[in-house]
Design a protein around this motif. Structure first.
Motif, PDB file in Angstrom:
ATOM      1  N   ALA A 169       0.823  -1.215   0.000  1.00 48.08           N
ATOM      2  CA  ALA A 169       0.000   0.000   0.000  1.00 48.08           C
ATOM      3  C   ALA A 169       0.855   1.262   0.000  1.00 48.08           C
ATOM      4  N   GLY A 170       2.048   1.175  -0.594  1.00 46.26           N
ATOM      5  CA  GLY A 170       2.896   2.354  -0.704  1.00 46.26           C
ATOM      6  C   GLY A 170       3.578   2.779   0.580  1.00 46.26           C
ATOM      7  N   GLU A 171       3.513   1.957   1.619  1.00 49.02           N
ATOM      8  CA  GLU A 171       4.189   2.316   2.853  1.00 49.02           C
ATOM      9  C   GLU A 171       5.700   2.290   2.638  1.00 49.02           C
ATOM     10  N   LEU A 172       6.374   3.181   3.324  1.00 48.77           N
ATOM     11  CA  LEU A 172       7.804   3.346   3.105  1.00 48.77           C
ATOM     12  C   LEU A 172       8.549   3.101   4.406  1.00 48.77           C
ATOM     13  N   GLY A 173       9.510   2.187   4.356  1.00 44.32           N
ATOM     14  CA  GLY A 173      10.326   1.907   5.526  1.00 44.32           C
ATOM     15  C   GLY A 173      11.759   2.327   5.283  1.00 44.32           C
ATOM     16  N   TYR A 174      12.455   2.589   6.358  1.00 41.52           N
ATOM     17  CA  TYR A 174      13.871   2.940   6.304  1.00 41.52           C
ATOM     18  C   TYR A 174      14.628   1.908   7.121  1.00 41.52           C
ATOM     19  N   VAL A 175      15.429   1.123   6.436  1.00 35.37           N
ATOM     20  CA  VAL A 175      16.071  -0.040   7.035  1.00 35.37           C
ATOM     21  C   VAL A 175      17.575   0.176   7.079  1.00 35.37           C
ATOM     22  N   ALA A 176      18.186  -0.162   8.205  1.00 31.50           N
ATOM     23  CA  ALA A 176      19.626  -0.038   8.350  1.00 31.50           C
ATOM     24  C   ALA A 176      20.313  -1.287   7.815  1.00 31.50           C
ATOM     25  N   SER A 177      21.594  -1.155   7.502  1.00 32.71           N
ATOM     26  CA  SER A 177      22.358  -2.296   7.010  1.00 32.71           C
ATOM     27  C   SER A 177      22.451  -3.363   8.103  1.00 32.71           C
ATOM     28  N   PRO A 178      22.523  -4.642   7.728  1.00 31.37           N
ATOM     29  CA  PRO A 178      22.497  -5.710   8.741  1.00 31.37           C
ATOM     30  C   PRO A 178      23.614  -5.607   9.773  1.00 31.37           C
ATOM     31  N   LEU A 179      24.832  -5.269   9.347  1.00 27.65           N
ATOM     32  CA  LEU A 179      25.957  -5.253  10.283  1.00 27.65           C
ATOM     33  C   LEU A 179      26.031  -3.938  11.057  1.00 27.65           C
ATOM     34  N   ILE A 180      26.218  -2.827  10.331  1.00 27.15           N
ATOM     35  CA  ILE A 180      26.338  -1.529  10.999  1.00 27.15           C
ATOM     36  C   ILE A 180      25.052  -1.204  11.753  1.00 27.15           C
ATOM     37  N   GLY A 181      23.926  -1.510  11.118  1.00 26.54           N
ATOM     38  CA  GLY A 181      22.647  -1.211  11.759  1.00 26.54           C
ATOM     39  C   GLY A 181      22.439  -1.983  13.044  1.00 26.54           C
ATOM     40  N   ARG A 182      22.886  -3.238  13.088  1.00 30.33           N
ATOM     41  CA  ARG A 182      22.696  -4.042  14.298  1.00 30.33           C
ATOM     42  C   ARG A 182      23.590  -3.536  15.430  1.00 30.33           C
ATOM     43  N   VAL A 183      24.832  -3.174  15.084  1.00 25.65           N
ATOM     44  CA  VAL A 183      25.721  -2.613  16.107  1.00 25.65           C
ATOM     45  C   VAL A 183      25.136  -1.310  16.646  1.00 25.65           C
ATOM     46  N   ARG A 184      24.647  -0.451  15.732  1.00 25.52           N
ATOM     47  CA  ARG A 184      24.036   0.809  16.151  1.00 25.52           C
ATOM     48  C   ARG A 184      22.784   0.548  16.994  1.00 25.52           C
ATOM     49  N   LEU A 185      22.009  -0.455  16.614  1.00 23.43           N
ATOM     50  CA  LEU A 185      20.793  -0.781  17.358  1.00 23.43           C
ATOM     51  C   LEU A 185      21.120  -1.187  18.792  1.00 23.43           C
ATOM     52  N   LEU A 186      22.113  -2.052  18.967  1.00 21.17           N
ATOM     53  CA  LEU A 186      22.470  -2.498  20.311  1.00 21.17           C
ATOM     54  C   LEU A 186      23.005  -1.330  21.148  1.00 21.17           C
ATOM     55  N   ALA A 187      23.824  -0.475  20.518  1.00 21.49           N
ATOM     56  CA  ALA A 187      24.312   0.711  21.239  1.00 21.49           C
ATOM     57  C   ALA A 187      23.155   1.629  21.617  1.00 21.49           C
TER      58      ALA A 187
END
Length: 367
Positions: A169-187
């Motif tokens: 339905a045209g929804e837009l997500g912004y996804v982080a890269s698997p490696l850098i994004g996961r490290v940033r997520l945990l921090a």
């Protein structure tokens, strides 16, 4: 209000924080300046009104981002907001990696996962929220603002390594890269979990450990043990003591999150990682405080000549550091057992998935 202001179109933006703990603190800071940022970044000819509200203390976990967007959309409709943005500390994932933000044009709502923004969450949210509002109004073909050739350039400059994912339905997500994004997520999870609060919660443990070190410093057997053990063994003892303390805190206070009908396995794993990292940081800082205090006490209590007589050799400052090292490590193990005396509510606050009912936060609908 001037005559010209009354004739400017008004757009009401709702800013919802769920749970009303750390996200509410970010929302409060953002609300105070959001209207000016929207005028600067989206349209200065609109009268922007920002409403602040609190979401559920324990937001639904099983439905992921869709359940969150549904709840915010219901809130938007009930409060008659034009658009609504939700700030949450839930770590959300897609198949491509950690989900940073998502918009839903049909619901006229968007979500920002604060942990996925990393350590500079307020700064990144300041950049992201106005652009999400612009996106929602453009998708809704709102005539009060000119359609924007919208691109996440500003968001990408604040949150590196993210990309767009167009959903149903045209929804837009912004996804982080698997490696850098996961490290940033945990921090970001550790940042959102406020390790300083966990550190203050271990005050009784720290006092008990100081008592244990003071007792150990009076025992010449400990002096000889510290002299006999090398740096590797002392490092292992320290690591075992800190590990035992973290494990005991988790087990004794029931901080381990188990997957169930409401908590998917991936979310439970993230919650547990956030809890472990928060407690590890808090106990490491406690250990450094304990070590520094032990060095001072050892220097005051143990005369150099007495230590030399026991060790049968000349001593220097490194011997006092070694003595503080072993006594602090042994006291940490004792402190692990003593941690059962800590206030249950204070220690449980270190669990990432635990959100106590906030006494200081009141939803505007209740007041």
């Amino acid at each position: 209000m001037t005559h010209s202001e009354r004739h400017r179109p008004e757009i009401v933006v709702g800013l919802v924080a769920t749970p009303p703990d750390y996200p509410a603190r970010v929302a409060a800071r953002l609300t105070a300046e959001l209207a000016d940022r929207l005028a600067e970044r989206v349209d200065a000819d609109v009268r922007w009104t920002v409403r602040e509200g609190w979401g559920e203390v324990a937001p639904r976990r099983d439905g992921g981002v869709e359940a969150l967007l549904d709840d915010v959309a219901e809130r938007r409709t009930g409060d008659r907001w034009d658009v609504a943005i939700c700030l949450t500390d839930l770590p959300l994932h897609t198949e491509g990696g950690p989900l940073v933000a998502q918009t839903s044009g049909r619901r006229r709502v968007a979500m920002v996962s604060l942990p996925a923004l990393g350590l500079q969450q307020l700064r990144a949210a300041r950049a992201a929220v106005p652009e999400l509002v612009s996106r929602l109004l453009t998708d809704a073909s709102d005539q009060r603002v000119p359609p924007a050739d919208w691109a996440p350039a500003e968001m990408a400059s604040r949150v590196a390594a993210i990309h767009q994912v167009v959903g149903k339905a045209g929804e837009l997500g912004y996804v982080a890269s698997p490696l850098i994004g996961r490290v940033r997520l945990l921090a970001g999870m550790v940042r959102a979990n406020r390790p300083g609060r966990a550190l203050l919660g271990l005050s009784k443990l720290l006092v008990g450990a100081f008592g244990a070190t003071a007792f150990a410093l009076t025992t010449d057997t400990v002096w000889q043990m510290g002299d006999a053990l090398g740096g590797l063994r002392l490092t292992v003892i320290m690591a075992l003591g800190l590990t035992a303390l973290v494990a005991w805190l988790i087990v004794a206070h029931g901080l381990w999150e188990k997957p169930d009908r409401e908590t998917p396995p991936e979310l439970a794993r993230l919650f547990n990682l956030g809890t472990i990292l928060t407690l590890t940081l808090a106990t490491a800082v406690s250990y450094l405080v304990l070590f520094a205090g032990t060095v001072l006490v050892a220097a005051l209590l143990i005369d150099t000549s007495v230590l030399e007589q026991t060790l049968q050799r000349p001593v220097d400052v490194t011997d006092y550091l070694t003595l503080a090292w072993i006594t602090s490590s042994l006291a940490t193990v004792g402190g692990a057992i003593g941690s059962g005396l800590e206030d249950e509510e204070t220690v449980r606050a270190a669990a990432y998935g635990y959100h106590p009912e906030p006494g200081g936060w009141r939803d505007e609908r209740d007041g």
